[in-house]
Design a protein around this motif. Structure first.
Motif, PDB file in Angstrom:
ATOM      1  N   PRO A  26       0.826  -1.210   0.000  1.00 10.89           N
ATOM      2  CA  PRO A  26       0.000   0.000   0.000  1.00 10.89           C
ATOM      3  C   PRO A  26       0.858   1.256   0.000  1.00 10.89           C
ATOM      4  CG  PRO A  26       0.027  -0.980   2.179  1.00 10.89           C
ATOM      5  CD  PRO A  26       0.738  -1.944   1.277  1.00 10.89           C
ATOM      6  N   SER A  27       0.519   2.191  -0.851  1.00  9.81           N
ATOM      7  CA  SER A  27       1.231   3.465  -0.862  1.00  9.81           C
ATOM      8  C   SER A  27       0.848   4.277   0.368  1.00  9.81           C
ATOM      9  CB  SER A  27       0.867   4.254  -2.119  1.00  9.81           C
ATOM     10  OG  SER A  27      -0.491   4.674  -2.053  1.00  9.81           O
ATOM     11  N   LEU A  28       1.641   5.294   0.645  1.00 11.70           N
ATOM     12  CA  LEU A  28       1.263   6.224   1.700  1.00 11.70           C
ATOM     13  C   LEU A  28       0.072   7.069   1.247  1.00 11.70           C
ATOM     14  CD1 LEU A  28       4.521   7.696   3.322  1.00 11.70           C
ATOM     15  CD2 LEU A  28       3.140   5.740   4.035  1.00 11.70           C
ATOM     16  N   ILE A  29      -0.640   7.592   2.175  1.00  6.97           N
ATOM     17  CA  ILE A  29      -1.753   8.546   1.988  1.00  6.97           C
ATOM     18  C   ILE A  29      -3.010   7.867   1.484  1.00  6.97           C
ATOM     19  CG2 ILE A  29      -2.562  10.675   0.887  1.00  6.97           C
ATOM     20  CD1 ILE A  29       0.363  11.592   0.762  1.00  6.97           C
ATOM     21  N   ASP A  30      -2.957   7.224   0.295  1.00  3.73           N
ATOM     22  CA  ASP A  30      -4.199   6.691  -0.272  1.00  3.73           C
ATOM     23  C   ASP A  30      -4.220   5.168  -0.384  1.00  3.73           C
ATOM     24  OD1 ASP A  30      -2.372   6.357  -2.291  1.00  3.73           O
ATOM     25  OD2 ASP A  30      -3.466   7.504  -3.804  1.00  3.73           O
ATOM     26  N   SER A  31      -3.161   4.478   0.080  1.00  2.00           N
ATOM     27  CA  SER A  31      -3.083   3.003   0.084  1.00  2.00           C
ATOM     28  C   SER A  31      -3.268   2.390  -1.293  1.00  2.00           C
ATOM     29  CB  SER A  31      -4.123   2.423   1.053  1.00  2.00           C
ATOM     30  OG  SER A  31      -3.848   2.830   2.376  1.00  2.00           O
ATOM     31  N   TYR A  32      -2.872   3.095  -2.346  1.00  2.00           N
ATOM     32  CA  TYR A  32      -2.921   2.535  -3.701  1.00  2.00           C
ATOM     33  C   TYR A  32      -2.018   1.301  -3.746  1.00  2.00           C
ATOM     34  CZ  TYR A  32      -2.907   2.470  -8.829  1.00  2.00           C
ATOM     35  OH  TYR A  32      -3.051   2.106 -10.144  1.00  2.00           O
ATOM     36  N   PRO A  33      -2.471   0.198  -4.349  1.00  2.09           N
ATOM     37  CA  PRO A  33      -1.650  -1.027  -4.367  1.00  2.09           C
ATOM     38  C   PRO A  33      -0.482  -0.918  -5.345  1.00  2.09           C
ATOM     39  CG  PRO A  33      -3.692  -1.355  -5.590  1.00  2.09           C
ATOM     40  CD  PRO A  33      -3.800  -0.003  -4.956  1.00  2.09           C
ATOM     41  N   ILE A  34       0.723  -0.972  -4.820  1.00  2.00           N
ATOM     42  CA  ILE A  34       1.931  -0.882  -5.637  1.00  2.00           C
ATOM     43  C   ILE A  34       2.439  -2.288  -5.931  1.00  2.00           C
ATOM     44  CG2 ILE A  34       4.278   0.036  -5.746  1.00  2.00           C
ATOM     45  CD1 ILE A  34       2.004   2.132  -5.685  1.00  2.00           C
TER      46      ILE A  34
END
Length: 310
Positions: A26-34
């Motif tokens: 999860p990315s920071l801030i918006d938890s977008y899946p990396i």
């Protein structure tokens, strides 16, 4: 077509998959899946290197698979935990208007590095080209915790610092001429779809990079003021490696970028004669360089490294 080369790359990819695992972080801030790939040391290994996590951040237009040979070398030969990853929106053929370089740095790169800090205290960051530029944009609390930074061909991309060769008009054409017509046709920046090179990505990435390339300071906010928090928050040692035959940038471009890290405890720059912009990560061309670079990655050593007279 070089069929032998295709077969060799396919065999290498299969071998790499056996020694790695794919995960999403999860990315920071918006938890977008990396999307990421982790290379682990052999189970039987026991070394102080096991406490180091190495993050490799890719150049614009690359995919994480490009870094598999180097990642595999670090994990298998030197018992290091290594992670490579793709920024959001790369090779996604659909409009993603909100994606900016800041998202790649402050969310994606920051999220991957934060994930590694949860595993081990020592995190070494290797940034290739744009991957090294991440430090100009990363949140200070991330930069402050990194143990060492290895920059490979990372530069200030102000247009007047580019080499005025055949790559220069091509760069200007892609950044300023064809960008908006391609976006109108596709809704994204289809560099892979149209030109069969690099990866497709959100148009806003290229818009932002094109704007920065018009400023001598390069990394500026919407008012044209230089972004300094990232540079000022890097305290760890930095080793910057670049090459005289780089296809895109002059030596001035590399030097100006590294000098902006004025709070670093130690900055060493190695200008080497041959390696282009990409060849450092190609095993058949750079194994000797890898053997020396690992001394900095593991221990922070820079003395007598990359001595062309040796």
């Amino acid at each position: 077509m070089n069929y032998l080369g295709v077969v060799q790359r396919s065999i290498f990819t299969i071998r790499s998959i056996r020694n790695s695992s794919n995960i999403t972080i999860p990315s920071l801030i918006d938890s977008y899946p990396i999307e990421a790939t982790i290379f682990e040391p052999p189970p039987s290994s026991s070394s102080s290197s096991n406490s180091i996590y190495v993050v490799i951040s890719e150049a614009t237009g690359n995919r994480r698979q490009f870094y598999f040979p180097f990642a595999k070398y670090l994990s298998e030969q030197h018992n290091l935990h290594v992670i490579t990853y793709d920024y959001r929106g790369t090779h996604v053929r659909k409009p993603t208007e909100w994606t900016l370089v800041e998202h790649w740095a402050r969310r994606d790169c920051a999220g991957v590095i934060s994930y590694c800090f949860e595993k081990y205290k020592q995190v070494v960051h290797i940034g290739h080209s744009l991957g090294g530029n991440m430090h100009a944009l990363l949140p200070p609390f991330i930069n402050e915790k990194i143990s060492r930074i290895l920059l490979i061909s990372s530069a200030n991309s102000y247009l007047m610092y580019h080499k005025w060769n055949l790559s220069f008009p091509k760069t200007c054409f892609l950044l300023y001429v064809i960008r908006e017509p391609l976006h109108w046709l596709y809704g994204y920046y289809p560099i892979r779809t149209v030109f069969r090179t690099g990866v497709d990505m959100p148009t806003n990435i290229i818009r932002e990079w094109a704007r920065w390339s018009l400023y001598r300071q390069c990394f500026v906010d919407k008012h044209g003021q230089m972004l300094t928090d990232g540079f000022n928050s890097v305290k760890c040692p930095i080793l910057a490696i670049n090459f005289a035959d780089d296809e895109f940038y002059t030596r001035q471009a590399f030097d100006i970028f590294t000098k902006q890290f004025n709070q670093s405890s130690n900055i060493q720059t190695k200008h080497l004669p041959k390696g282009g912009h990409f060849n450092f990560f190609k095993e058949n061309q750079s194994l000797k360089l890898w053997q020396e670079a690992v001394q900095f990655i593991k221990y922070g050593h820079t003395k007598n490294l990359f001595d062309v007279n040796k």
